[in-house]
Design a protein around this motif. Structure first.
Motif, mmCIF file in Angstrom:
data_model
loop_
_atom_site.group_PDB
_atom_site.id
_atom_site.type_symbol
_atom_site.label_atom_id
_atom_site.label_comp_id
_atom_site.label_asym_id
_atom_site.label_seq_id
_atom_site.Cartn_x
_atom_site.Cartn_y
_atom_site.Cartn_z
ATOM 1 N N TYR A 115 -1.363 -0.545 -4.957
ATOM 2 C CA TYR A 115 -1.264 -0.890 -3.541
ATOM 3 C C TYR A 115 -2.586 -1.416 -3.004
ATOM 4 N N ASP A 116 -2.494 -2.300 -2.002
ATOM 5 C CA ASP A 116 -3.696 -2.750 -1.312
ATOM 6 C C ASP A 116 -3.969 -1.847 -0.113
ATOM 7 N N LYS A 117 -4.969 -2.191 0.683
ATOM 8 C CA LYS A 117 -5.363 -1.361 1.829
ATOM 9 C C LYS A 117 -4.290 -1.256 2.906
ATOM 10 N N THR A 118 -3.387 -2.204 2.961
ATOM 11 C CA THR A 118 -2.342 -2.174 3.987
ATOM 12 C C THR A 118 -1.095 -1.433 3.496
ATOM 13 N N GLY A 119 -1.117 -0.967 2.257
ATOM 14 C CA GLY A 119 0.031 -0.278 1.695
ATOM 15 C C GLY A 119 1.034 -1.198 1.028
ATOM 16 N N ARG A 120 0.702 -2.481 0.959
ATOM 17 C CA ARG A 120 1.600 -3.429 0.279
ATOM 18 C C ARG A 120 1.454 -3.291 -1.231
ATOM 19 N N VAL A 121 2.558 -3.486 -1.919
ATOM 20 C CA VAL A 121 2.558 -3.431 -3.378
ATOM 21 C C VAL A 121 1.857 -4.676 -3.923
#
Length: 131
Positions: A115-121
């Motif tokens: 995941y990235d910092k925004t919670g996106r996969v």
């Protein structure tokens, strides 16, 4: 219930990404259902069958995780790591550089999701069976 000492003993056998499937198999045998590893400081939260939680302390000096995920760069770094080309600390640095904030492993499902910092996969992959 598993202990952090048992998990650390299993993790101590991991020399590179090539050892990851055997590590996951050992965690399953200990009763770990899922875990999340945080790139910024290397701590990991482990969860058992009833969502009981054990966690580790930070494992390294804090890393600054890039604000934007570089999916192609991360995919290449992961491929190199899985082939044994980088150590675990080097892989963490690559994750931070390419904007991966954490990963979650679902042991029973055999998946690892980054995941990235925004919670996106950034990437979800299946964990190959241990040989």
């Amino acid at each position: 219930m598993f202990t952090i000492d048992q998990i650390e003993e299993a993790h101590g056998k991991v020399q590179s990404g090539a050892d990851f499937p055997a590590y996951i198999r050992e965690l399953a045998q200990l009763g770990v259902k899922r875990y999340e590893t945080f790139v910024s400081d290397g701590h990991t939260d482990y969860y058992g069958p009833h969502d009981e939680k054990s966690d580790t302390h930070a494992s390294h000096t804090p890393l600054e995780v890039a604000h934007t995920a570089d999916v192609a760069g991360f995919n290449e770094a992961l491929k190199v790591h899985q082939q044994g080309g980088t150590s675990y600390p080097e892989f963490l640095a690559d994750c931070a550089k390419h904007g991966v904030e954490k990963w979650e492993v679902k042991v029973d499902e055999g998946t690892c999701t980054y995941y990235d910092k925004t919670g996106r996969v950034v990437l979800e992959e299946s964990i190959p069976p241990a040989e």
